[in-house]
Design a protein around this motif. Sequence first.
Motif, PDB file in Angstrom:
ATOM      1  N   SER A 226     -36.102 -29.047   2.123  1.00  0.00           N
ATOM      2  CA  SER A 226     -37.335 -29.699   2.574  1.00  0.00           C
ATOM      3  C   SER A 226     -37.691 -29.386   4.025  1.00  0.00           C
ATOM      4  N   LEU A 227     -36.849 -28.646   4.717  1.00  0.00           N
ATOM      5  CA  LEU A 227     -37.016 -28.456   6.162  1.00  0.00           C
ATOM      6  C   LEU A 227     -38.298 -27.689   6.501  1.00  0.00           C
ATOM      7  N   GLU A 228     -39.085 -28.266   7.438  1.00  0.00           N
ATOM      8  CA  GLU A 228     -40.344 -27.641   7.883  1.00  0.00           C
ATOM      9  C   GLU A 228     -40.358 -27.399   9.391  1.00  0.00           C
ATOM     10  N   VAL A 229     -39.745 -28.308  10.150  1.00  0.00           N
ATOM     11  CA  VAL A 229     -39.779 -28.226  11.612  1.00  0.00           C
ATOM     12  C   VAL A 229     -38.342 -28.271  12.132  1.00  0.00           C
ATOM     13  N   LEU A 230     -37.983 -27.295  12.986  1.00  0.00           N
ATOM     14  CA  LEU A 230     -36.613 -27.206  13.487  1.00  0.00           C
ATOM     15  C   LEU A 230     -36.611 -26.880  14.977  1.00  0.00           C
ATOM     16  N   SER A 231     -35.881 -27.699  15.742  1.00  0.00           N
ATOM     17  CA  SER A 231     -35.721 -27.428  17.172  1.00  0.00           C
ATOM     18  C   SER A 231     -34.304 -26.963  17.453  1.00  0.00           C
ATOM     19  N   LEU A 232     -34.177 -25.760  17.997  1.00  0.00           N
ATOM     20  CA  LEU A 232     -32.896 -25.199  18.417  1.00  0.00           C
ATOM     21  C   LEU A 232     -32.918 -24.897  19.914  1.00  0.00           C
ATOM     22  N   ARG A 233     -33.734 -25.598  20.624  1.00  0.00           N
ATOM     23  CA  ARG A 233     -33.942 -25.331  22.048  1.00  0.00           C
ATOM     24  C   ARG A 233     -32.670 -25.595  22.858  1.00  0.00           C
ATOM     25  N   ASN A 234     -32.512 -24.800  23.920  1.00  0.00           N
ATOM     26  CA  ASN A 234     -31.441 -24.999  24.899  1.00  0.00           C
ATOM     27  C   ASN A 234     -30.055 -24.923  24.254  1.00  0.00           C
ATOM     28  N   ASN A 235     -29.803 -23.817  23.564  1.00  0.00           N
ATOM     29  CA  ASN A 235     -28.477 -23.535  23.026  1.00  0.00           C
ATOM     30  C   ASN A 235     -28.020 -22.171  23.528  1.00  0.00           C
ATOM     31  N   GLU A 236     -27.031 -21.576  22.885  1.00  0.00           N
ATOM     32  CA  GLU A 236     -26.490 -20.282  23.330  1.00  0.00           C
ATOM     33  C   GLU A 236     -26.643 -19.221  22.242  1.00  0.00           C
ATOM     34  N   LEU A 237     -27.746 -19.264  21.524  1.00  0.00           N
ATOM     35  CA  LEU A 237     -27.963 -18.366  20.390  1.00  0.00           C
ATOM     36  C   LEU A 237     -28.365 -16.974  20.865  1.00  0.00           C
ATOM     37  N   THR A 238     -27.742 -15.959  20.249  1.00  0.00           N
ATOM     38  CA  THR A 238     -28.001 -14.573  20.661  1.00  0.00           C
ATOM     39  C   THR A 238     -28.332 -13.654  19.489  1.00  0.00           C
ATOM     40  N   SER A 239     -28.130 -14.108  18.250  1.00  0.00           N
ATOM     41  CA  SER A 239     -28.235 -13.206  17.102  1.00  0.00           C
ATOM     42  C   SER A 239     -29.605 -13.293  16.429  1.00  0.00           C
ATOM     43  N   LEU A 240     -30.341 -12.169  16.459  1.00  0.00           N
ATOM     44  CA  LEU A 240     -31.619 -12.086  15.758  1.00  0.00           C
ATOM     45  C   LEU A 240     -31.399 -12.169  14.247  1.00  0.00           C
ATOM     46  N   ASP A 241     -30.338 -11.555  13.754  1.00  0.00           N
ATOM     47  CA  ASP A 241     -30.062 -11.567  12.311  1.00  0.00           C
ATOM     48  C   ASP A 241     -29.853 -12.992  11.800  1.00  0.00           C
ATOM     49  N   GLU A 242     -29.145 -13.816  12.566  1.00  0.00           N
ATOM     50  CA  GLU A 242     -28.899 -15.189  12.139  1.00  0.00           C
ATOM     51  C   GLU A 242     -30.188 -16.001  12.104  1.00  0.00           C
ATOM     52  N   ILE A 243     -31.030 -15.802  13.098  1.00  0.00           N
ATOM     53  CA  ILE A 243     -32.321 -16.505  13.123  1.00  0.00           C
ATOM     54  C   ILE A 243     -33.190 -16.040  11.955  1.00  0.00           C
ATOM     55  N   SER A 244     -33.211 -14.741  11.732  1.00  0.00           N
ATOM     56  CA  SER A 244     -34.038 -14.194  10.647  1.00  0.00           C
ATOM     57  C   SER A 244     -33.557 -14.706   9.292  1.00  0.00           C
ATOM     58  N   ASP A 245     -32.246 -14.778   9.117  1.00  0.00           N
ATOM     59  CA  ASP A 245     -31.692 -15.287   7.864  1.00  0.00           C
ATOM     60  C   ASP A 245     -32.051 -16.756   7.667  1.00  0.00           C
ATOM     61  N   LEU A 246     -31.954 -17.542   8.731  1.00  0.00           N
ATOM     62  CA  LEU A 246     -32.299 -18.966   8.644  1.00  0.00           C
ATOM     63  C   LEU A 246     -33.764 -19.139   8.246  1.00  0.00           C
ATOM     64  N   ILE A 247     -34.654 -18.365   8.879  1.00  0.00           N
ATOM     65  CA  ILE A 247     -36.085 -18.453   8.568  1.00  0.00           C
ATOM     66  C   ILE A 247     -36.353 -18.026   7.123  1.00  0.00           C
ATOM     67  N   LYS A 248     -35.649 -16.992   6.683  1.00  0.00           N
ATOM     68  CA  LYS A 248     -35.841 -16.487   5.321  1.00  0.00           C
ATOM     69  C   LYS A 248     -35.472 -17.533   4.280  1.00  0.00           C
ATOM     70  N   ARG A 249     -34.451 -18.362   4.578  1.00  0.00           N
ATOM     71  CA  ARG A 249     -33.963 -19.356   3.623  1.00  0.00           C
ATOM     72  C   ARG A 249     -34.762 -20.659   3.628  1.00  0.00           C
ATOM     73  N   HIS A 250     -35.712 -20.791   4.543  1.00  0.00           N
ATOM     74  CA  HIS A 250     -36.464 -22.033   4.649  1.00  0.00           C
ATOM     75  C   HIS A 250     -37.971 -21.772   4.673  1.00  0.00           C
ATOM     76  N   LYS A 251     -38.726 -22.811   4.421  1.00  0.00           N
ATOM     77  CA  LYS A 251     -40.189 -22.741   4.479  1.00  0.00           C
ATOM     78  C   LYS A 251     -40.645 -23.437   5.754  1.00  0.00           C
ATOM     79  N   LEU A 252     -40.260 -22.856   6.888  1.00  0.00           N
ATOM     80  CA  LEU A 252     -40.536 -23.481   8.179  1.00  0.00           C
ATOM     81  C   LEU A 252     -41.998 -23.328   8.581  1.00  0.00           C
TER      82      LEU A 252
END
Length: 553
Positions: free
Chosen positions: A492-518
């Motif tokens: 059901s996820l539509e809105v996600l805040s990941l602000r102010n973390n230590e994320l560096t991987s484009l692949d991980e972000i792309s995979d997360l977006i692909k699996r959700h209807k954000l």
Amino acid sequence: MHGRVKVRTTAEQEAIKKVERAKKVGQYKAAINLVIQKRKEKVYDDELLLVSEKMVLQNPDINSVWNIRREAFEHRQWSQEEYVGRLKAELTLTENCLRENPKSYSVWHHRCWVIDHLPEPDWKTELSLCAKCLNLDERNFHCWDYRQHLVKKAGISDAEEFEFSTTKIYNNFSNYSSWHYRSKILSKMFPDPSGELPIVADKHKEELDLVMNATFTDPNDSSAWFYQRWLLDYSKPQPNALWRVKITASRGIIIFHGETFLKPADILLTKDANEVETTWSSYNDEKFSKIWTTTFPEPLDLSCLAISIKYENEEYNLVKSDDIWFYKSSHSPINKHNKAQLKEQMENYKQLNEMEPNNKWAVLTGIFLMKSYDPVGYHEKILEDLRALIKIDSLRANYYSDMRSKCIMDYELHNLWKNESDTGINSTIDLSNRELTILYNEQYFSLFEEVNLGANQLGNSLHRLGALQECKKLSLSSNSLTSLKSFPTLSSLEVLSLRNNELTSLDEISDLIKRHKLIKIDLRDNPLWEDSVITAELAKNNPGIEFVTDCFS
């Protein structure tokens, strides 16, 4: 110089030892090869028994050799008299081996096997051996396990064993094995019919008095404290009853208190007394789960008079609120105990804490007592004492931090449910800025549509977010996240805040977006977002998503 004993140099001594070791290794290799070859050829003769006996006397922990000896007993055609005589000889052999290593798994296991095969074991002698071993080492859990085996086989009463454990404890309070043994005996002798306590109330009080004597005698010994934890922190397991149900036009979700296995016929959903065909599946694809969901092939018409769920011959009638139907039980995770007894214990350990202000066991016991007595009223004091424990016992700081997180979540959920109306279900929860280190009892979060977990330390709990199947808006900002590999799929996820973390991987972000209807995602103040090439690629590949927005403004 004549008449003096020649003293060998260190080099000479080492050379001699080296020769001796080589000789022993050679003898061992020859012996093991002989034993294995005879086993292969199924020649279980006296030579095999003699050679293997010498081997285990030198090294009692060669489990494979003990296995071969047992095979020999099963294959030899001895008379009954000789068979019994040889079994008794095995008891002597194991006793000799125990003098070499009294905590050998292999030897104790073999002795159990011998006792099981003797027609008429000498129980008195065996129990006497146990007593001797425990006098030498009261914490020899191998011997305690063997004693339990003997007691069961010999039909010795629980009352006798209870007296034995009492004697051992009075001899030495620092005897964890005896305390543990005692808990097993008491649970059989004095079970609490209500299930609220580990043993009946009057015996429970006696045991608390006994263990209090032990903890005041030696406050720094852990044995009695662990036994006391069993007495005080016991809670009756929650039945696998329904906790909550939510039905919308498109899907249904059922939450249980405990892990539950559902077969297709276990759940019956009816609308105006007519069965609705459903297929329920666990949210995590596990066989046992606390959360089960179903998706209706056609939108369900909710303009009806009644919807109910039938589970284990019990019917749960749902209530309508706006565009959903729901059921909720009155369960709260706050435990109930004998208040007067707990109050007395609290006063006693308050005195011990004053005498031993830095004793971690006294502080920890006080926390468990307050949690059992009134976790809401003592909430701030519990958190204060946990902060103190983190300083007193820094090696276990992570354990106390997780305990603190659990207390906070229990407290917040209790207050949320307490103020919840009978005609609705709370859809939002804010647990931001609480320094949480673990997500706990996550099934109780599964119906929230908006969850704010910002400014915590939940990097090791991302996999637990899978319970948030109804969550539309989630904040994990400022959680020191370095990876999203364990981030589950939230349908059901539509809105996600990941602000102010230590994320560096484009692949991980792309995979997360692909699996959700954000619809919206906030990635600001991450190393990844500082790279203009990456931000441009994300925006280009995901034109339907709004980036860089105050999701939780």
